[in-house]
Design an enzyme around this catalytic site. Structure first.
Site, mmCIF file in Angstrom:
data_model
loop_
_atom_site.group_PDB
_atom_site.id
_atom_site.type_symbol
_atom_site.label_atom_id
_atom_site.label_comp_id
_atom_site.label_asym_id
_atom_site.label_seq_id
_atom_site.Cartn_x
_atom_site.Cartn_y
_atom_site.Cartn_z
ATOM 1 N N SER A 65 2.690 4.401 5.787
ATOM 2 C CA SER A 65 4.105 4.634 5.442
ATOM 3 C C SER A 65 4.685 5.841 6.160
ATOM 4 O O SER A 65 3.962 6.769 6.542
ATOM 5 C CB SER A 65 4.248 4.816 3.934
ATOM 6 O OG SER A 65 3.719 3.721 3.249
HETATM 7 N N1 SAH Z 1 -0.261 3.816 1.216
HETATM 8 C C1 SAH Z 1 -0.500 3.325 2.543
HETATM 9 C C2 SAH Z 1 0.586 2.397 3.016
HETATM 10 C C3 SAH Z 1 0.150 1.038 2.943
HETATM 11 S S1 SAH Z 1 1.278 -0.251 3.435
HETATM 12 C C4 SAH Z 1 -0.684 4.450 3.533
HETATM 13 O O1 SAH Z 1 -0.382 5.593 3.215
HETATM 14 O O2 SAH Z 1 -1.182 4.195 4.628
HETATM 15 C C5 SAH Z 1 0.956 -1.390 2.131
HETATM 16 C C6 SAH Z 1 -0.480 -1.812 1.943
HETATM 17 O O3 SAH Z 1 -0.523 -2.672 0.813
HETATM 18 C C7 SAH Z 1 -1.077 -2.609 3.104
HETATM 19 O O4 SAH Z 1 -2.218 -1.934 3.546
HETATM 20 C C8 SAH Z 1 -1.427 -3.965 2.479
HETATM 21 O O5 SAH Z 1 -2.624 -4.521 2.990
HETATM 22 C C9 SAH Z 1 -1.565 -3.605 1.012
HETATM 23 N N2 SAH Z 1 -1.367 -4.703 0.050
HETATM 24 C C10 SAH Z 1 -0.465 -5.706 0.077
HETATM 25 N N3 SAH Z 1 -0.576 -6.465 -1.030
HETATM 26 C C11 SAH Z 1 -1.580 -5.919 -1.780
HETATM 27 C C12 SAH Z 1 -2.163 -6.262 -3.041
HETATM 28 N N4 SAH Z 1 -1.754 -7.291 -3.767
HETATM 29 N N5 SAH Z 1 -3.164 -5.480 -3.503
HETATM 30 C C13 SAH Z 1 -3.598 -4.402 -2.792
HETATM 31 N N6 SAH Z 1 -3.090 -4.048 -1.589
HETATM 32 C C14 SAH Z 1 -2.078 -4.792 -1.097
#
Ligand code: SAH
Length: 218
Positions: A65
């Site tokens: 993010s």
């Molecule tokens: N917090 C992260 C940003 C991640 S973007 C950072 O700082 O890097 C959103 C993430 O949510 C992605 O990695 C995606 O794979 C995950 N995601 C999507 N649906 C999900 C679910 N149902 N359960 C767990 N993770 C999920």
């Protein structure tokens, strides 16, 4: 987690930018962000952008993010020392690392659906010397009932609406922050009180990757 001088300068600059944009106002959150070397959490091909205020690709269209958005969500979440926090969407582990500094001797549980990203985040958190984050592979839209209730819950992917299990797994007086909506999202902060759920804040104009799973979009 020592930062060399070059990266220290870069992070100071990033912090200045986030303050000018109005996304960083809380000294505790600023301190936590300034202590986590973001370059340890981005893929090597985009490392030169690690201290830009941009979201960056992790894998298969997923992202780490944007710093100012992480700052805003973390400030709204108002994490206290000793809190038990649940994060949905561990991704790179960068947001988890920031939360881990804020909880002190508390604990962060972070669920990630992609097994590739589970390994990526584990490796990144180990490089940064972070120990109080437990990463679980699975569908985070179901929460983590066996470790509930949580003082704070943060969803880092766009939800169609607040996943019911997450609201159930929040403790009384607990806070939950999530982007909600399909194409553009509103960032929404909820509080669970004895009387029910109260919406504390809402702000338009966010763009996150979609939450997958039972209470997600697919
Ligand atoms: N917090 C992260 C940003 C991640 S973007 C950072 O700082 O890097 C959103 C993430 O949510 C992605 O990695 C995606 O794979 C995950 N995601 C999507 N649906 C999900 C679910 N149902 N359960 C767990 N993770 C999920």
């Amino acid at each position: 987690m020592d930062l060399d001088d070059v990266n220290k300068k870069r992070i100071e600059n990033l912090i200045k930018i986030m303050k000018v944009k109005g996304f960083l106002t809380d000294g505790k959150v600023e301190e936590a962000i300034s202590k986590v070397p973001r370059h340890l959490f981005v893929p090597s091909d985009v490392i030169k952008y690690a201290y830009e205020d941009e979201s960056l690709p992790t894998q298969n269209g997923q992202t780490i993010s944007q710093p100012s958005v992480v700052a805003r969500m973390t400030e709204w979440l108002d994490v206290k020392k000793g809190n038990k926090v649940l994060e949905i969407g561990c991704g790179s582990g960068w947001q988890s690392a920031i939360l881990s500094l804020l909880v002190g001797d508390g604990k962060v549980f972070s669920i990630e659906i992609s097994s590739f990203l589970v390994e990526f985040a584990k490796k990144n958190l180990a490089k940064a010397g972070i120990k109080n984050v437990e990463i679980i592979q699975g569908d985070g839209s179901l929460g983590l009932p066996e470790k509930s209730p949580f003082d704070r819950i943060i969803v880092t992917a766009a939800c169609p609406e607040f996943p019911k299990p997450l609201v159930e797994q929040l403790s009384i007086d607990g806070l939950l922050v999530s982007p909600v909506g399909e194409f553009m999202q509103s960032m929404i902060l909820l509080k669970k009180t004895k009387e029910g759920i109260v919406e504390l804040k809402r702000e338009l104009g966010y763009s996150f990757v979609p939450l997958k799973g039972k209470f997600g979009f697919q």
